[in-house]
Design a protein around this motif. Sequence first.
Motif, PDB file in Angstrom:
ATOM      1  N   ARG A   1      63.092  -5.256  26.549  1.00 44.49           N
ATOM      2  CA  ARG A   1      62.862  -5.228  28.012  1.00 44.49           C
ATOM      3  C   ARG A   1      63.058  -4.099  28.849  1.00 44.49           C
ATOM      4  N   ILE A   2      61.834  -3.647  28.632  1.00 43.35           N
ATOM      5  CA  ILE A   2      60.907  -3.011  28.990  1.00 43.35           C
ATOM      6  C   ILE A   2      59.803  -3.227  29.200  1.00 43.35           C
ATOM      7  N   GLN A   3      59.463  -3.660  30.817  1.00 37.80           N
ATOM      8  CA  GLN A   3      57.890  -4.235  31.398  1.00 37.80           C
ATOM      9  C   GLN A   3      56.757  -3.386  31.947  1.00 37.80           C
ATOM     10  N   PHE A   4      55.738  -3.324  31.013  1.00 38.74           N
ATOM     11  CA  PHE A   4      54.693  -2.681  31.580  1.00 38.74           C
ATOM     12  C   PHE A   4      53.738  -3.310  32.940  1.00 38.74           C
ATOM     13  N   GLY A   5      53.535  -2.888  34.356  1.00 37.24           N
ATOM     14  CA  GLY A   5      52.946  -3.493  34.987  1.00 37.24           C
ATOM     15  C   GLY A   5      51.781  -2.780  35.551  1.00 37.24           C
ATOM     16  N   LYS A   6      50.724  -2.959  36.068  1.00 34.25           N
ATOM     17  CA  LYS A   6      49.528  -2.407  36.987  1.00 34.25           C
ATOM     18  C   LYS A   6      49.234  -2.965  37.650  1.00 34.25           C
ATOM     19  N   ILE A   7      49.366  -2.266  39.293  1.00 39.29           N
ATOM     20  CA  ILE A   7      48.729  -2.559  40.629  1.00 39.29           C
ATOM     21  C   ILE A   7      47.213  -2.019  41.040  1.00 39.29           C
ATOM     22  N   ASP A   8      46.376  -2.423  41.514  1.00 37.92           N
ATOM     23  CA  ASP A   8      45.772  -1.831  42.512  1.00 37.92           C
ATOM     24  C   ASP A   8      45.913  -1.650  43.912  1.00 37.92           C
ATOM     25  N   VAL A   9      46.334  -0.509  44.438  1.00 39.40           N
ATOM     26  CA  VAL A   9      46.685  -0.622  45.129  1.00 39.40           C
ATOM     27  C   VAL A   9      45.815  -0.265  46.920  1.00 39.40           C
ATOM     28  N   THR A  10      44.089  -0.533  45.967  1.00 40.75           N
ATOM     29  CA  THR A  10      43.491  -0.717  47.320  1.00 40.75           C
ATOM     30  C   THR A  10      43.952  -2.524  47.806  1.00 40.75           C
ATOM     31  N   HIS A  11      44.071  -3.174  46.745  1.00 39.46           N
ATOM     32  CA  HIS A  11      44.209  -4.287  47.393  1.00 39.46           C
ATOM     33  C   HIS A  11      46.125  -4.535  47.766  1.00 39.46           C
ATOM     34  N   GLN A  12      47.320  -4.077  48.009  1.00 38.90           N
ATOM     35  CA  GLN A  12      48.114  -4.369  48.041  1.00 38.90           C
ATOM     36  C   GLN A  12      49.027  -2.872  49.235  1.00 38.90           C
ATOM     37  N   PRO A  13      47.718  -2.418  49.948  1.00 38.16           N
ATOM     38  CA  PRO A  13      48.151  -1.058  51.199  1.00 38.16           C
ATOM     39  C   PRO A  13      50.026  -1.026  51.243  1.00 38.16           C
ATOM     40  N   ASP A  14      50.171  -2.197  50.818  1.00 32.53           N
ATOM     41  CA  ASP A  14      52.029  -2.190  51.506  1.00 32.53           C
ATOM     42  C   ASP A  14      52.487  -1.369  51.213  1.00 32.53           C
ATOM     43  N   LEU A  15      52.583  -1.630  49.352  1.00 34.44           N
ATOM     44  CA  LEU A  15      53.039  -1.078  48.205  1.00 34.44           C
ATOM     45  C   LEU A  15      52.541   0.336  47.854  1.00 34.44           C
ATOM     46  N   ARG A  16      51.621   0.691  48.419  1.00 34.63           N
ATOM     47  CA  ARG A  16      50.608   1.728  48.801  1.00 34.63           C
ATOM     48  C   ARG A  16      51.940   2.953  49.143  1.00 34.63           C
ATOM     49  N   ARG A  17      52.312   2.349  50.788  1.00 33.79           N
ATOM     50  CA  ARG A  17      52.467   3.090  51.677  1.00 33.79           C
ATOM     51  C   ARG A  17      54.278   2.819  50.963  1.00 33.79           C
ATOM     52  N   GLU A  18      54.474   2.049  50.858  1.00 36.77           N
ATOM     53  CA  GLU A  18      56.897   1.769  50.288  1.00 36.77           C
ATOM     54  C   GLU A  18      56.789   2.647  49.515  1.00 36.77           C
ATOM     55  N   PHE A  19      55.570   2.985  48.393  1.00 38.17           N
ATOM     56  CA  PHE A  19      55.809   3.727  47.484  1.00 38.17           C
ATOM     57  C   PHE A  19      54.980   5.284  47.727  1.00 38.17           C
ATOM     58  N   ASN A  20      54.618   5.573  48.166  1.00 36.13           N
ATOM     59  CA  ASN A  20      54.181   6.984  49.132  1.00 36.13           C
ATOM     60  C   ASN A  20      53.009   7.297  47.622  1.00 36.13           C
ATOM     61  N   ILE A  21      52.293   6.527  47.564  1.00 33.80           N
ATOM     62  CA  ILE A  21      51.620   6.800  46.434  1.00 33.80           C
ATOM     63  C   ILE A  21      49.572   7.229  47.395  1.00 33.80           C
ATOM     64  N   LYS A  22      49.716   9.077  46.407  1.00 30.49           N
ATOM     65  CA  LYS A  22      48.610   9.612  47.009  1.00 30.49           C
ATOM     66  C   LYS A  22      47.220   9.597  45.918  1.00 30.49           C
ATOM     67  N   ALA A  23      47.580  10.003  44.499  1.00 34.15           N
ATOM     68  CA  ALA A  23      46.668  10.411  43.545  1.00 34.15           C
ATOM     69  C   ALA A  23      46.899   9.292  42.901  1.00 34.15           C
ATOM     70  N   PHE A  24      45.827   9.512  41.985  1.00 32.34           N
ATOM     71  CA  PHE A  24      45.770   8.326  41.317  1.00 32.34           C
ATOM     72  C   PHE A  24      45.158   8.450  39.712  1.00 32.34           C
ATOM     73  N   PRO A  25      45.608   8.256  38.517  1.00 33.70           N
ATOM     74  CA  PRO A  25      46.717   7.474  38.751  1.00 33.70           C
ATOM     75  C   PRO A  25      47.713   7.461  38.784  1.00 33.70           C
ATOM     76  N   THR A  26      49.033   6.925  39.744  1.00 35.66           N
ATOM     77  CA  THR A  26      50.098   7.316  39.696  1.00 35.66           C
ATOM     78  C   THR A  26      51.211   6.541  38.492  1.00 35.66           C
ATOM     79  N   VAL A  27      52.242   7.203  37.637  1.00 40.80           N
ATOM     80  CA  VAL A  27      52.858   5.525  37.172  1.00 40.80           C
ATOM     81  C   VAL A  27      53.926   6.178  37.606  1.00 40.80           C
ATOM     82  N   LYS A  28      54.685   5.293  37.264  1.00 39.85           N
ATOM     83  CA  LYS A  28      56.249   5.594  38.315  1.00 39.85           C
ATOM     84  C   LYS A  28      57.011   3.991  37.691  1.00 39.85           C
ATOM     85  N   PHE A  29      58.189   5.023  36.742  1.00 38.75           N
ATOM     86  CA  PHE A  29      59.447   4.241  35.996  1.00 38.75           C
ATOM     87  C   PHE A  29      60.671   3.480  37.246  1.00 38.75           C
ATOM     88  N   PHE A  30      60.579   2.024  36.622  1.00 34.68           N
ATOM     89  CA  PHE A  30      61.942   1.344  37.613  1.00 34.68           C
ATOM     90  C   PHE A  30      62.712   1.369  37.335  1.00 34.68           C
TER      91      PHE A  30
END
Length: 329
Positions: free
Chosen positions: A22-51
Motif C-alpha cells: 500500500r506504500i507507493q513510490f513515485g518520482k517527478i522531474d520538476v523541470t517538466h512539471q513547473p505547476d507541481l514544483r510551485r504547488e509543493f514549494n520545491i526549492k532544493a534537489f532532490p526533495t522527498v515528500k510523503f503523502f
Amino acid sequence: SSQNLSEEFAEAARQLKEEAPRIQFGKIDVTHQPDLRREFNIKAFPTVKFFVNGSREDPIDCKGVRKASTFITWVKRRTGPSVVLINSTDQAEAITKDDDLAVIGFFRELQSGSEEVFCETARDVPEMPFGMTASEEVCANYGIQRNSLLVFKKGKPVHEEVLEDGRQNKLGLTRLIKTFTLDLVTEYNIETSVKIFDVPVENHILLFTPTSSETFSEIYENYKAAAAEFRGKILFVLVDTDEARNGRIFEYFRVRDIDVPAVRILNLTSDAKYKMPADEVTVENLQGFCQSYLDGKAKQHLSSEEIPEDWDKMPVKVLVGKNFNSIIF
C-alpha cells in the motif's frame, strides 16, 4: 548525489513492494512539471515528500535520508509503531548490540507526554533503532530512576538525557540524538560535509587551525571539552588549514593563515557569522563565546577590507564594511 539517492529510493521501493504494497513510490522531474514544483514549494534537489491518506495538503518532508534501508525504516515508522516495546534486559541488550547506535527510553509509566515526544522523535531519526520500556527490572539494570533516554554506541551507554513532560520538544531531541551520527568534533572534508549538513543543527562552530602545529593537541582537547557541553545546540567542526582543498571555506570566512588558530560561529539559517573575541582557544573562552552566542549577545562579524587612506579625497567616496554604516547612516 541525486543519482545515488534516486537509486537508493528505487531500491527501497523494490524491497517494500511485497512487504508493504500500500506504500507507493513515485518520482517527478520538476523541470517538466513547473505547476507541481510551485504547488509543493520545491526549492532544493532532490526533495522527498510523503503523502498520507491521499491528501495533497501538508505532505511530510523526508530530510537527510540517503540509504534504502533508512528510507524503509522512515516509512515504516510513519505508517506503524516507531518504537519497539522492551520487556526484558535481554531484549534491551539485543537492540543495543545489533547496531552501531541505539536509543532506549525509560519511563515510569507509558502513555505520558514524555513518551509521546520520544515516539515522535523516533520517526525522524531512522538511522538507529529505538526501544522503550516501563519495566522495573530493565530500569534497575541500567540504573535509571526517572523518565530518561540513553544513547548507546556499540552496546555501551554514551549519553543520558532526562525526559520531563513539557520540557523537551521533538526538534531539540532530534538534534541531540542525530549529533551522535557524527564525532563529537567532526573534521571538515569532502566526505563529512554531506553528513554535517544532514544533522539538523543550525549553529555551527568552526575551529581553523593547522593540525601539524605543536599546539594542536592542546587546542583540540579544549575544543572537544567545550563540544561535549553544547552537544545538540552547536555543531563543532574542525577545519585543517594545512589541507589545500579547504581553500574555499577559508575564503568564505575571510580567514588567512596569519589569523589561525581562529574560531567562528555560523548560523546556517541567517548566514550570520560571529568571531570569538578572545585569541586563545581555551575551554573558558570557547564556553563564553558559545554561551554568549546562544544568549543572543555575541556581536556579528562583518568581514571587511581596511578603510583606504584616500577614501574621502574624491567626490565619490570609497566605502567598505567598516565605514559603510557610519557614512551612509
